[in-house]
Design an enzyme around this catalytic site. Structure first.
Site, PDB file in Angstrom:
ATOM      1  N   CYS A   1       0.698  -0.845   0.081  1.00  0.00           N
ATOM      2  CA  CYS A   1      -0.055   0.075  -0.047  1.00  0.00           C
ATOM      3  C   CYS A   1       1.169   1.007   0.148  1.00  0.00           C
ATOM      4  O   CYS A   1       1.900   1.914   0.933  1.00  0.00           O
ATOM      5  CB  CYS A   1      -0.861  -0.107   0.988  1.00  0.00           C
ATOM      6  SG  CYS A   1      -1.791   1.326   1.234  1.00  0.00           S
TER       7      CYS A   1
ATOM      8  N   CYS B   1      -3.319   7.285  -4.650  1.00  0.00           N
ATOM      9  CA  CYS B   1      -3.068   5.648  -4.215  1.00  0.00           C
ATOM     10  C   CYS B   1      -1.354   6.041  -5.397  1.00  0.00           C
ATOM     11  O   CYS B   1      -0.925   5.878  -6.204  1.00  0.00           O
ATOM     12  CB  CYS B   1      -4.182   4.974  -5.422  1.00  0.00           C
ATOM     13  SG  CYS B   1      -4.420   3.073  -4.815  1.00  0.00           S
TER      14      CYS B   1
END
Ligand code: PYC
Length: 337
Positions: A90, A253
């Site tokens: 992530c 992201c």
């Protein structure tokens, strides 16, 4: 009975939450973070559920635990937790975790300004800058990213045909660019992205195989990356990433930006050394770069992949102590469907 008490540092990376859990770590079995991730999911998933879902968390909540390094050359390891499970990698979570970890003294770099971190998807290198006693920016040299499927047409009931690509940047992404049945994220409301994303993801998963050639536990499309017109000065592209069951990433992201750069590289639209300023649904920016090109061995067949970097910032805003107590009917959280 109190099952656990977790001290947490709450931060956000370019708008998206990162809850760094600094106490109450379960002991995990495994040599690598990939093995430890599977052990956590099997034996300790109640911790993730309690800390990520309502009422202690929310749809966008994501977080992390810092663990000692698994590899000799690393400074630390990260286990990611979020509403959908434990991601292999992530990007916004890493930027938030490194920022909160350094500012709180939980991470002590061997070489100031740089770190090597083991994550379930492999190993990432970090470069960070400090200003006035805080971490001003974090650059992640991410795991190799590559285009997996190109120009695949999916039939989405109620919407029609969508032609998509699938790309890996630490997680597998369906990438949807503007076309007849999708005008672009600038033309769609958040409600429309949340309505169509789970359907697109489900149909993509039914039709397309996605297994990482070096780690078969990393499999399946978890995210949908929609593109469209930019809104912030200096952005090269804009995206809205759907994750979990009801979340749109407020950050650009990190793994999505890596996947998008890999897609654009494979299609000849980005080259080695190019930078790529990527914008989120709220207009915040990461700067990506194609740092290298490598070959991944996929059972004798070579896949050309990029080595992406992503740079962004995070801000710490809260410290709290969260208990998970069996006498609470919502000890392990809930999600409103
Ligand atoms: O930054 O890689 C990322 C990410 C994944 C899901 C939400 N953010």
């Amino acid at each position: 009975m109190i099952k656990g008490t977790f001290f947490c540092i709450d931060a956000h990376t370019c708008g998206n939450p990162v809850r760094l859990v600094t106490s109450g770590h379960p002991n995990l079995v495994g040599e690598t973070m990939s093995e430890k991730r599977l052990d956590f999911l099997e034996r300790f998933d109640w911790i993730r559920q309690g800390l990520m879902f309502e009422p202690r968390g929310h749809d966008m909540m994501s977080g992390a635990f810092l663990y000692p390094p698994c590899s000799d050359n690393a400074d630390a390891s990260i286990l990611f937790i979020e509403t959908s499970g434990c991601l292999p990698m992530c990007g916004h979570g890493t930027i938030g975790t490194i920022t909160a970890g350094l500012e709180s003294g939980l991470i002590t770099p061997r070489t100031p300004g740089s770190l090597i971190i083991d994550v379930p998807a492999g190993q990432v290198t970090i470069e960070y800058q400090e200003k006035d006693g805080k971490v001003a920016s974090v650059k992640i040299f991410n795991v190799a990213a590559y285009l997996v499927h190109q120009n695949v047409t999916l039939n989405i009931p109620g919407l029609g045909e969508l032609t998509v690509d699938v790309s890996y940047g630490g997680n597998f992404y369906v990438i949807v660019e503007p076309q007849a049945n999708f005008p672009g994220i600038d033309q769609w409301s958040a409600a429309e992205i949340l309505q169509w994303s789970p359907i697109v993801r489900e149909i993509a998963n039914e039709n397309l195989d996605c297994v990482h050639p070096e780690d078969a536990s990393v499999k399946g499309i978890s995210h949908v990356l929609w593109t469209g017109k930019t809104q912030t000065q200096g952005s090269d592209a804009a995206n809205a990433v759907f994750y979990g069951d009801k979340a749109i990433d407020r950050s650009p992201c990190g793994t999505g930006t890596s996947a998008r750069m890999a897609q654009l590289f494979a299609k000849g639209e980005l080259a080695l050394g190019d930078t790529f300023v990527h914008e989120s649904y709220i207009g915040s920016q990461f700067t990506g770069k194609i740092e290298g090109v490598v070959q991944i061995d996929a059972k004798g067949k070579n896949i050309t992949a990029i080595l992406p970097s992503i740079q962004g910032w995070a801000k710490v805003f809260a410290k709290n102590s969260i208990t998970i107590d069996d006498d609470d009917p919502y000890a392990y959280g809930f999600s409103v469907k």
